[in-house]
Design a protein around this motif. Structure first.
Motif, mmCIF file in Angstrom:
data_model
loop_
_atom_site.group_PDB
_atom_site.id
_atom_site.type_symbol
_atom_site.label_atom_id
_atom_site.label_comp_id
_atom_site.label_asym_id
_atom_site.label_seq_id
_atom_site.Cartn_x
_atom_site.Cartn_y
_atom_site.Cartn_z
ATOM 1 N N ASP A 251 0.865 -1.172 0.000
ATOM 2 C CA ASP A 251 0.000 0.000 0.000
ATOM 3 C C ASP A 251 0.900 1.219 0.000
ATOM 4 O O ASP A 251 2.128 1.088 0.031
ATOM 5 C CB ASP A 251 -0.927 0.005 1.214
ATOM 6 C CG ASP A 251 -2.169 0.867 0.990
ATOM 7 O OD1 ASP A 251 -2.198 1.607 -0.017
ATOM 8 O OD2 ASP A 251 -3.101 0.808 1.817
ATOM 9 N N LYS A 252 0.294 2.414 -0.013
ATOM 10 C CA LYS A 252 1.074 3.654 0.011
ATOM 11 C C LYS A 252 0.463 4.598 1.034
ATOM 12 O O LYS A 252 -0.608 4.353 1.567
ATOM 13 C CB LYS A 252 1.092 4.318 -1.374
ATOM 14 C CG LYS A 252 1.723 3.476 -2.468
ATOM 15 C CD LYS A 252 1.695 4.237 -3.779
ATOM 16 C CE LYS A 252 2.286 3.405 -4.912
ATOM 17 N NZ LYS A 252 1.452 2.221 -5.193
ATOM 18 N N GLY A 253 1.157 5.679 1.276
ATOM 19 C CA GLY A 253 0.633 6.710 2.145
ATOM 20 C C GLY A 253 0.767 6.372 3.616
ATOM 21 O O GLY A 253 1.537 5.508 4.031
ATOM 22 N N ILE A 254 -0.050 7.064 4.445
ATOM 23 C CA ILE A 254 0.062 6.943 5.891
ATOM 24 C C ILE A 254 -0.257 5.525 6.382
ATOM 25 O O ILE A 254 0.443 5.011 7.260
ATOM 26 C CB ILE A 254 -0.837 7.984 6.572
ATOM 27 C CG1 ILE A 254 -0.288 9.394 6.300
ATOM 28 C CG2 ILE A 254 -0.930 7.738 8.072
ATOM 29 C CD1 ILE A 254 -1.104 10.502 6.904
ATOM 30 N N PRO A 255 -1.312 4.818 5.878
ATOM 31 C CA PRO A 255 -1.541 3.444 6.351
ATOM 32 C C PRO A 255 -0.327 2.547 6.148
ATOM 33 O O PRO A 255 0.040 1.779 7.038
ATOM 34 C CB PRO A 255 -2.737 2.977 5.516
ATOM 35 C CG PRO A 255 -3.449 4.230 5.140
ATOM 36 C CD PRO A 255 -2.368 5.248 4.934
ATOM 37 N N ALA A 256 0.302 2.663 4.969
ATOM 38 C CA ALA A 256 1.483 1.845 4.699
ATOM 39 C C ALA A 256 2.626 2.229 5.631
ATOM 40 O O ALA A 256 3.382 1.370 6.110
ATOM 41 C CB ALA A 256 1.911 2.013 3.243
ATOM 42 N N ALA A 257 2.767 3.533 5.912
ATOM 43 C CA ALA A 257 3.842 3.977 6.798
ATOM 44 C C ALA A 257 3.647 3.431 8.208
ATOM 45 O O ALA A 257 4.611 3.056 8.889
ATOM 46 C CB ALA A 257 3.899 5.499 6.819
ATOM 47 N N LEU A 258 2.389 3.379 8.672
ATOM 48 C CA LEU A 258 2.126 2.840 10.006
ATOM 49 C C LEU A 258 2.451 1.356 10.083
ATOM 50 O O LEU A 258 3.067 0.891 11.057
ATOM 51 C CB LEU A 258 0.656 3.082 10.369
ATOM 52 C CG LEU A 258 0.236 4.543 10.544
ATOM 53 C CD1 LEU A 258 -1.266 4.653 10.769
ATOM 54 C CD2 LEU A 258 0.993 5.186 11.690
#
Length: 430
Positions: A251-258
């Motif tokens: 995934d990308k973005g904030i969910p992926a970063a978490l």
């Protein structure tokens, strides 16, 4: 249009939107005042009981104009004052203008300010009064008064409809402005959240590469967005060993970063105690599976390198296969395993490779091989494999990969996915 120019245009547009209602009000006030004054001044009516227009005409025009300007705060007061001014006008014997003209201005102010019931009530009283006068008290034929009733009724109905339309328009404009304000606040908040996530993610990446005698180590990380789902890290272990892991959240973005941050923490916590790459991935999979968001998983490769002997033990959880360049050519380092968080209770195959002096290995995520050129062609594994075979390894290999990617995709390329590259090369002098 440049960002600064767009900001200037938006700023002026906001100013005009704030000024426009006031300009309409001022223009309407001037028109109404002028209409009252002109109508009274050019009146051809004269009779024994009438008086010529004088200062009262101008005072009435100014009064109605001021009332129009004041309509936003006192719409009901505008109605009352307008009707009172008309009564004073008539009782003082100043004919020559239909009472419906200034009354229409008062009704408009009330309707445009949202007091439509008051406006309808006053209009009804005015029209019913004319009708009763024509039927009951008119000394002459009622025809002229009925004509005036129809004329004034049409005028007042049109004014009321226009005033209500203005009110609806302003309500919509206010609602739209509020939505834009909330959207801008949401955008700023999301930008702040992305910035905070980017800082956290950068803190998780290694500040310095490990210093391994006899080895050249290089790494590159390029997110496709402000925050990404790729990660890599090194963890020094006893006896000259170092753990290396690279990963990619689907995934990308904030969910992926978490999810990336969680996976990174699990791996760093388990590696020192377990050491075995297969066991580390198995433990990470079981800890991620219960809490990972639906339709999300993590590919990861974990390796433990003995920098003295060159022996490297590795396990793979669905990540891109590393390439190793030896004197005999380029080979893939294969190991079987499901991505982390996809299914519980997974076992991960553990294999080993020996890196002789001069050998080089490249760990990579799919952001490089899945990049597309303007015609839609993919960078692909064969092109990357060829680069690994022809390169000197280490930092030189990463530079050559990025240079070839730039040449392949062209100047207008928009990065599609995060790119992570970790390169190791053993010195030939060993």
């Amino acid at each position: 249009m440049r960002r600064t120019d767009r900001a200037i245009v938006e700023s002026w547009r906001e100013r005009l939107e704030r000024v426009r209602p006031h300009a309409i009000d001022a223009g309407l006030a001037v028109v109404v005042a002028a209409a009252v004054v002109i109508a009274m001044s050019v009146s051809g009516y004269s009779g024994p009981d009438t008086r010529p227009p004088d200062a009262l005409a101008y005072a009435l025009g100014a009064t109605i104009g001021a009332l129009v300007l004041a309509r936003r705060r006192w719409p009901v007061g505008v109605l009352v004052a307008s009707v009172a001014a008309l009564q004073v006008y008539h009782f003082a014997g100043y004919p020559g203008i239909s009472a419906a003209v200034p009354l229409a201005a008062a009704l408009y102010t009330a309707a445009a300010a949202g007091r439509l019931r008051w406006a309808l009530g006053v209009a009804a009283v005015y029209l019913v009064g004319l009708l009763l006068y024509a039927v009951l008290w008119s000394p002459g034929p009622p025809g002229p008064i009925l004509d005036e009733l129809v004329r004034d009724g049409s005028l007042l109905a049109a004014v009321l409809l226009f005033g209500d339309a203005v009110r609806s328009h302003r309500a919509l404009m206010t609602e739209a402005a509020e939505r834009l304000r909330r959207a801008e606040e949401d955008r700023k908040r999301e930008a702040q959240e992305r910035s905070a996530a980017r800082v956290i993610q950068e803190q998780l990446l290694p500040k310095e590469l490990p210093s391994l005698p006899g080895w050249r180590v290089a790494a590159y990380y390029g997110p496709a967005r402000e925050v990404g789902g790729d990660f890599y890290d090194f963890l020094e272990l006893p006896d000259g060993k170092v753990a290396i892991f690279t990963g990619d959240v689907a995934d990308k973005g904030i969910p992926a970063a978490l999810v990336m941050a969680t996976t990174h923490s699990i791996l760093r916590g388990d590696l020192p105690g377990l050491v075995s790459p297969g066991a580390v991935l198995g433990r990470a999979n079981d800890r991620l599976y219960p809490d990972i968001p639906p339709h999300m998983f993590v590919t990861c490769l974990c390796a433990v390198l003995d920098s003295v002997s060159g022996r490297m033990v590795y396990a793979n959880a669905g990540h891109n296969l590393p390439y190793v360049a030896t004197a005999d050519g380029v080979a893939e380092l294969r190991a079987v395993g499901m991505p982390l968080g996809a299914m519980p209770g997974m076992a991960y195959e553990e294999n080993e490779a020996y890196l002789a002096p001069g050998d080089a290995v490249l760990f990579h995520s799919d952001g490089l091989v899945e990049a597309h050129d303007p015609s839609g062609e993919m960078f692909g594994f064969p092109r990357l494999r060829k680069l690994v075979g022809n390169s000197g390894g280490g930092e030189q290999l990463i530079d050559e990969c990025l240079a070839e990617l730039k040449r392949f995709v062209g100047g207008d390329w928009k990065q599609e996915d995060d790119i992570t590259l970790v390169a190791l090369q053993r010195d030939r002098s060993e």
